[in-house]
Design an enzyme around this catalytic site. Structure first.
Site, short mmCIF file in Angstrom:
data_model
loop_
_atom_site.label_atom_id
_atom_site.label_comp_id
_atom_site.label_asym_id
_atom_site.label_seq_id
_atom_site.Cartn_x
_atom_site.Cartn_y
_atom_site.Cartn_z
N GLY A 1 0.83 -1.20 0.00
CA GLY A 1 0.00 0.00 0.00
C GLY A 1 0.87 1.24 0.00
O GLY A 1 2.05 1.20 -0.36
N LEU B 1 0.52 3.67 -2.06
CA LEU B 1 0.90 3.60 -3.48
C LEU B 1 1.54 4.90 -3.97
O LEU B 1 1.15 5.99 -3.56
CB LEU B 1 -0.34 3.29 -4.33
CG LEU B 1 -1.06 1.97 -4.03
CD1 LEU B 1 -2.21 1.76 -5.02
CD2 LEU B 1 -0.11 0.78 -4.02
N HIS B 2 2.50 4.73 -4.86
CA HIS B 2 3.16 5.87 -5.49
C HIS B 2 3.42 5.53 -6.95
O HIS B 2 3.03 4.44 -7.42
CB HIS B 2 4.45 6.23 -4.74
CG HIS B 2 5.38 5.07 -4.55
ND1 HIS B 2 5.97 4.40 -5.61
CD2 HIS B 2 5.81 4.44 -3.43
CE1 HIS B 2 6.73 3.43 -5.15
NE2 HIS B 2 6.64 3.42 -3.82
N HIS C 1 4.58 1.99 -7.92
CA HIS C 1 3.56 0.93 -7.95
C HIS C 1 2.69 1.07 -9.20
O HIS C 1 2.33 0.08 -9.83
CB HIS C 1 2.63 1.04 -6.74
CG HIS C 1 3.31 0.86 -5.41
ND1 HIS C 1 3.41 1.87 -4.49
CD2 HIS C 1 3.91 -0.22 -4.86
CE1 HIS C 1 4.04 1.43 -3.41
NE2 HIS C 1 4.37 0.17 -3.62
N LYS D 1 13.29 -1.79 -7.75
CA LYS D 1 14.00 -1.05 -6.69
C LYS D 1 14.44 -1.99 -5.57
O LYS D 1 15.51 -1.83 -5.01
CB LYS D 1 13.13 0.06 -6.10
CG LYS D 1 13.95 0.93 -5.15
CD LYS D 1 13.14 1.94 -4.44
CE LYS D 1 12.25 1.37 -3.39
NZ LYS D 1 12.98 0.78 -2.22
N ASP D 2 13.60 -2.98 -5.29
CA ASP D 2 13.98 -3.98 -4.28
C ASP D 2 14.60 -5.17 -5.00
O ASP D 2 13.99 -6.25 -5.13
CB ASP D 2 12.75 -4.38 -3.46
CG ASP D 2 12.21 -3.20 -2.68
OD1 ASP D 2 13.02 -2.54 -1.98
OD2 ASP D 2 11.03 -2.88 -2.81
N GLN E 1 14.92 -8.52 -3.29
CA GLN E 1 13.60 -9.16 -3.17
C GLN E 1 13.26 -9.88 -4.48
O GLN E 1 12.75 -11.00 -4.47
CB GLN E 1 12.54 -8.12 -2.84
CG GLN E 1 11.13 -8.67 -2.85
CD GLN E 1 10.12 -7.68 -2.28
OE1 GLN E 1 9.94 -7.61 -1.07
NE2 GLN E 1 9.45 -6.93 -3.14
N SER F 1 9.65 5.63 -3.10
CA SER F 1 9.52 4.63 -2.06
C SER F 1 8.49 5.15 -1.07
O SER F 1 8.45 6.36 -0.79
CB SER F 1 10.86 4.42 -1.35
OG SER F 1 10.66 3.81 -0.09
N SER F 2 7.70 4.24 -0.52
CA SER F 2 6.69 4.68 0.46
C SER F 2 7.38 5.26 1.69
O SER F 2 6.79 6.03 2.44
CB SER F 2 5.81 3.50 0.87
OG SER F 2 5.26 2.92 -0.28
#
Ligand code: PAF
Length: 292
Positions: A31, A33-34, A37, A150-151, A154, A186-187
């Site tokens: 969530g 969101l930016h 996403h 970005k991750d 992951q 990034s959130s």
């Protein structure tokens, strides 16, 4: 666009889509969101007839003392953004829905790729990610799932989970979206003070300079790493957690810079950790930027 909050609702929606033989795409998120996403939603829409986006702040991937309780949450805003981006279904479960028996007893061991870099500093993080991603993929059973580059670690870990567990999903990776000064969306950027926000541009600057060095012919990984660290050190507000150059598949150190390589940086600004990376394919003098 529909909002669903239970696994039963997801299954009911999917049954209709499957009968109509539609390709389902999935974008898992925490969530807040930016633009990053929303670009993953764009990638997903290109590859699928329907897009499911999950909004779930997964407690098991946050360690003790991390920002689980203060992680930004605004479902109303997320729903508006998701709808505008063309998402068909937002799945926003409660913690009880995802972990009905409390803390999961059965978890997914993400293996050795999860023990370095982020995994060394956050020892339970990737087990939480691998577990929730596996649960979400089992539930949504998408044809494709999209993760943000970005991750990068992951992406590497989730790819290995999908391969090793034979999960029937195609993974797609979306490019990092950046602010005009290079900072990756990034959130967690909202946690930065004004001074830290300015200072945080050093991550991208250091990666660009390191990439330029490789394009100009540097082939010693230690030289690249020390230049990367030197540039990061120009920013006194930042504390470097790691700055390294590794093989992009196994995240192992390199003897020379050839093949798919990944530059990884993590820098703390106060209590906020920011990650960024650069993935390159190097063949002799040919250097191309790639997605991890
Ligand atoms: O990258 C994220 O937002 C999360 O780690 C993910 C993949 C949604 C799992 O909770």
């Amino acid at each position: 666009m529909q909002l669903v909050q239970t696994c039963a609702e997801v299954r009911a929606w999917l049954a209709t889509e499957r009968r109509a033989e539609r390709r389902v795409g999935f974008v898992p998120t925490l969530g807040a969101l930016h633009a990053g996403h929303l670009s993953l939603v764009g990638v997903c829409r290109q590859a699928a007839d329907r897009v499911v986006l999950s909004v779930f702040v997964n407690p098991t991937q946050f360690g003790p003392g991390e920002d689980f309780s203060r992680y930004p949450r605004d479902l109303e805003r997320d729903l508006r953004l998701a709808e505008d981006a063309g998402v068909d279904v937002v799945f926003a479960p409660t913690v009880e829905e995802m972990y009905p028996f409390g803390r999961a007893e059965v978890t997914v061991d993400p293996g050795p790729l999860a023990t370095v870099f982020e995994g060394r500093l956050r020892p339970t993080h990737f087990r939480g990610v691998a577990t929730v991603v596996t649960k979400l993929l089992a539930l949504v059973a998408p044809d494709v799932a999209v993760f943000g580059s970005k991750d990068a670690q992951q992406v590497v870990v989730v790819r290995q989970v999908v391969r090793d567990l034979l999960l029937p999903v195609q993974l797609l990776v979306g490019p990092t979206v950046r602010e005009s000064d290079g900072l990756a969306f990034s959130s967690r950027n909202v946690y930065l003070s004004i001074q830290e926000r300015v200072a945080a541009t050093v991550l991208h600057r250091a990666l660009v300079q390191a990439g330029d060095g490789i394009r100009f012919g540097v082939r010693d990984p230690q030289v690249v790493e020390s230049r990367l660290r030197a540039e990061l050190a120009t920013e006194p507000l930042g504390t470097v957690d790691y700055a390294a150059m590794v093989d992009a598949e196994r995240l192992e150190p390199l003897l020379t810079i050839e093949g798919r390589v990944l530059l990884l940086v993590a820098v703390r600004f106060g209590a906020t950790r920011l990650l960024d990376n650069l993935c390159l394919r190097v063949h002799g003098s040919d250097v191309q930027e790639e997605l991890p």
